[in-house]
Write an enzyme that holds these catalytic residues in place. Structure first.
Site, PDB file in Angstrom:
ATOM      1  N   ASP A 133       0.710  -1.427   0.160  1.00  0.00           N
ATOM      2  CA  ASP A 133      -0.379  -0.217  -0.088  1.00  0.00           C
ATOM      3  C   ASP A 133       1.258   1.487  -0.090  1.00  0.00           C
ATOM      4  OD1 ASP A 133       0.590  -0.298   2.286  1.00  0.00           O
ATOM      5  OD2 ASP A 133      -0.763  -0.370   3.635  1.00  0.00           O
TER       6      ASP A 133
ATOM      7  N   GLU B 173      -5.369   3.873   4.050  1.00  0.00           N
ATOM      8  CA  GLU B 173      -6.384   4.111   4.632  1.00  0.00           C
ATOM      9  C   GLU B 173      -7.313   4.738   5.374  1.00  0.00           C
ATOM     10  OE1 GLU B 173      -4.054   4.920   7.699  1.00  0.00           O
ATOM     11  OE2 GLU B 173      -2.089   4.422   7.249  1.00  0.00           O
TER      12      GLU B 173
HETATM   13 ZN   LIG Z   1      -1.518   1.019   7.624  1.00  0.00          ZN
HETATM   14 ZN   LIG Z   2      -2.807   3.569   8.869  1.00  0.00          ZN
END
Ligand SMILES: [Zn+2]
Ligand SMILES: [Zn+2]
Length: 440
Positions: free
Chosen positions: A115, A176
């Protein structure tokens, strides 16, 4: 990682209590010489690129981007993957990028996910290589995750001749916000690639050189249990009775220190202790809520459960008790729902979790692969779980702390820091793991 705020006391205790085996990257216990050879190649390539990976990580750190705005990061990722000669697909579900390493030989298809987004925060950076973007910082470690993903892509590309099958590198935006994985999937990710297995990691405050995971969920099921009655008479009695019932059935001992954050990672009671407080539990938070209309009266509480079986058994007992109580005729329902709308915990495939841990243990030493026996209560999650709904896989915690140097890799805390040696660990361990998974 999407996480609740953690208290400083946890950090202090993590620092004080965690004593694990040291990183022993060079020790092999593998007996098959051919197998050994390829892992030596993994390590030597990782070694060669390590300094550059640190530079890349610091560059990402200096240029953090919020969820759904990861333009620069994704451009950098794509150009690195292109430089390795991979087929690269961009703009998937926003700024998602996929690199495809096709060995040209038939075999398994393995995906690795990283990510790439950062977090809004006003607290100033603690590094020398500070964020250039006001109010945005990488305090969840996704700069490190992205770098490790690129490192694995590099190492495996260098070994292409020795490998069979295909490896996909998924760089996911907006973790997030919990929107990135779904956005990539909705944009046709799994029409472009067909992985048999998927893996990914998140930094954790364990020592650099270690990894942790377990089969099934790696965070608690955070749910809301709600009991609904017809709103007839005996309102106060129903409320008191239900509160008592909900708390009375919970399975942890209130004197055990269950809600003390400092215990979550302690060697004696924490999630990776055999005697973990956090195995097989249902825990009810004491702040009950009441929701009432003319027709119904609902009494609810936040409930954390270590696994679905525990949760279902708990709910069943509640229904049974109420059915045998004087409120039986007024009971409308007793149900749970996920606090975040759905289960956000990664759900590890049981077989693959064990296999991958065994593989990494064989190559890099058992002392560095820490099984988890419990899961922490709280509202943690990672939308990696949405990929796992499509493809079986495993989510790992990668240790990023170095307590001697005062580096504590506790995501979402103001002084979040990472021992950059963990980049080497991540690239080595998971390149080797993918090499072995491709063989199966
Ligand atoms: Zn994270
Ligand atoms: Zn995070």
């Amino acid at each position: 990682m999407k996480s609740q705020k953690l208290t400083i006391s946890l950090l202090a205790l993590v620092m004080g209590c965690l004593i694990f085996g040291q990183n022993t990257l060079k020790e092999f216990t593998i007996v098959n010489e051919n197998a050994l050879e390829i892992h030596i190649k993994v390590q030597s390539r990782t070694n060669e690129i390590f300094d550059n990976l640190v530079k890349i990580r610091r560059d990402f750190h200096k240029h953090p981007e919020l969820s759904e705005q990861e333009k620069r990061t994704s451009m950098k990722v794509a150009s690195y993957l292109e430089s390795l000669g991979l087929e690269v697909k961009k703009g998937i579900g926003g700024y998602g990028v996929v690199g495809i390493l096709n060995t040209g030989k038939p075999g398994k298809h393995i995906a690795w996910r990283a990510d790439i987004d950062a977090i809004a925060t006003d607290i100033p950076d603690v590094f020398d290589f500070k964020s250039n973007n006001d109010g945005i910082r990488h305090i969840c470690g996704h700069d490190v995750h992205t770098t490790i993903g690129l490192g694995i892509a590099d190492v495996l590309s260098s070994l292409k001749q020795n490998l069979t099958g295909t490896v996909y590198f998924i760089f996911q935006p907006a973790e997030e916000k919990f929107t990135g994985a779904k956005a990539m999937i909705n944009d046709g990710l799994f029409d472009m690639i067909e992985p048999d297995e998927i893996y990914g990691l998140h930094l954790s405050p364990s020592p650099s050189g270690t990894i942790l995971t377990k089969p099934n969920n790696i965070y608690a099921h955070r749910t809301k249990i709600e009991v609904a009655y017809k709103n007839a008479d005996q309102k106060d009695e129903k409320i008191n009775y239900t509160k008592e019932l909900l708390s009375g059935l919970q399975t942890y001992d209130s004197k055990s220190g269950f809600w003390d954050d400092r215990n979550i990672l302690s060697p004696e009671l924490g999630v990776n202790s055999l005697n973990s407080l956090y195995k097989n539990y249902v825990a009810v938070r004491s702040d009950f809520y009441i929701d009432e209309t003319e027709t119904y009266l609902k009494i609810g509480a936040i409930v954390d459960a270590s696994n679905l079986d525990e949760l279902n058994a708990y709910l069943e007992s509640i229904r049974k008790e109420i059915k045998h109580s004087k409120f039986s005729n007024d009971l409308l329902s007793a149900e749970f729902s996920y606090v975040l709308g759905e289960n956000k915990s990664p759900m590890n495939d049981e077989f693959l979790a064990k296999e991958s841990m065994n593989t990494i243990s064989r190559v890099y030493g058992k002392q560095n692969v820490l099984p988890m026996y419990g899961v922490a209560p709280g509202s943690f999650g990672d939308d990696f779980t949405f990929f796992q709904k499509h493809t079986p896989g495993v989510y790992f915690f990668l240790g990023g702390s170095n307590f001697e140097k005062g580096i504590i890799a506790m995501p979402h805390t103001p002084n979040f820091m990472v021992d950059e040696e963990c980049i080497e660990t991540g690239v080595n361990y998971f390149s080797s793991m993918i090499v072995e998974r491709l063989k199966n």
